[in-house]
Design a protein around this motif. Structure first.
Motif, short mmCIF file in Angstrom:
data_model
loop_
_atom_site.label_atom_id
_atom_site.label_comp_id
_atom_site.label_asym_id
_atom_site.label_seq_id
_atom_site.Cartn_x
_atom_site.Cartn_y
_atom_site.Cartn_z
N ARG A 99 67.33 95.14 19.23
CA ARG A 99 66.09 95.76 18.74
C ARG A 99 65.03 94.70 18.48
O ARG A 99 63.85 94.88 18.81
CB ARG A 99 66.36 96.58 17.48
CG ARG A 99 67.05 97.91 17.76
CD ARG A 99 67.08 98.81 16.54
NE ARG A 99 67.86 98.26 15.44
CZ ARG A 99 69.19 98.40 15.32
NH1 ARG A 99 69.87 99.07 16.24
NH2 ARG A 99 69.81 97.88 14.29
N THR A 100 65.43 93.58 17.90
CA THR A 100 64.48 92.49 17.67
C THR A 100 63.96 91.95 19.00
O THR A 100 62.75 91.74 19.16
CB THR A 100 65.15 91.35 16.86
OG1 THR A 100 65.58 91.88 15.60
CG2 THR A 100 64.21 90.18 16.65
N THR A 140 63.75 93.49 21.87
CA THR A 140 62.90 94.50 22.50
C THR A 140 61.51 94.50 21.87
O THR A 140 60.50 94.57 22.58
CB THR A 140 63.56 95.89 22.40
OG1 THR A 140 64.81 95.84 23.10
CG2 THR A 140 62.68 96.97 23.00
N LYS A 141 61.46 94.39 20.55
CA LYS A 141 60.17 94.35 19.85
C LYS A 141 59.34 93.17 20.34
O LYS A 141 58.15 93.32 20.64
CB LYS A 141 60.42 94.27 18.34
CG LYS A 141 59.16 94.12 17.51
CD LYS A 141 59.43 94.19 16.02
CE LYS A 141 60.33 93.08 15.54
NZ LYS A 141 60.50 93.06 14.08
N LEU A 169 57.37 86.49 13.98
CA LEU A 169 58.40 86.82 14.98
C LEU A 169 59.26 85.60 15.30
O LEU A 169 60.47 85.74 15.54
CB LEU A 169 57.74 87.38 16.24
CG LEU A 169 57.14 88.77 16.09
CD1 LEU A 169 56.34 89.14 17.32
CD2 LEU A 169 58.21 89.80 15.80
N GLN A 207 58.27 93.64 24.08
CA GLN A 207 57.17 94.62 24.20
C GLN A 207 55.84 94.01 23.79
O GLN A 207 54.82 94.24 24.45
CB GLN A 207 57.48 95.88 23.40
CG GLN A 207 58.58 96.73 24.00
CD GLN A 207 59.00 97.88 23.14
OE1 GLN A 207 58.73 97.93 21.93
NE2 GLN A 207 59.70 98.86 23.74
#
Length: 141
Positions: free
Chosen positions: A128-129, A131-132, A97, A135
């Motif tokens: 989107r990255t 948020t991933k 990540l 989370q």
């Protein structure tokens, strides 16, 4: 660049906001043809690393998207590092990540320079990255 932005603003009758200190070290590209103000601005800044922003009849030239996206990615990288140090996340997942966020930081600068703006699709991909990662971080708190 400042003179080119001022000239374009005068020719089109549209106010173009910019920070003179930010643009002073850049040179604008030649603008040719019958273009909308937004298209002319993009043509002018393309290749410089500056970004054109439009909102109805308001125009600005800055690096706001690069800064916001780069800062968010850097913050998430730091949070991943902290989670790994406290053994809340495995190193291989954290490293992957971290690399993905590094690619975001690099690509936003490249897109802005190449295009003269950061597109909505690119911003959505970056989100989107983010948020991933957010989370995942929230799941280990």
């Amino acid at each position: 660049m400042a003179q080119a932005l001022t000239d374009l603003s005068r020719q089109t009758g549209c106010l173009v906001q910019y920070d003179p200190q930010l643009v002073q070290s850049y040179r604008g590209r030649a603008v040719e043809g019958r273009l909308t103000t937004a298209d002319a601005l993009v043509q002018l800044v393309k290749g410089t690393g500056l970004e054109v922003h439009t909102d109805k009849d308001k125009f600005s030239v800055n690096q706001a998207d690069q800064h916001a996206i780069g800062d968010k990615a850097a913050t998430l990288q730091a949070q991943l590092g902290q989670a790994m140090q406290t053994k809340k996340l495995p190193q291989n997942k954290t490293t992957a990540l971290h690399i993905e966020l590094g690619a975001v930081r690099t690509s936003v600068v490249e897109f802005a320079k190449k295009q003269g703006f950061v597109s909505a699709a690119e911003k959505a991909s970056y989100q989107r990255t983010f948020t991933k990662v957010e989370q995942l971080l929230a799941s280990v708190k």
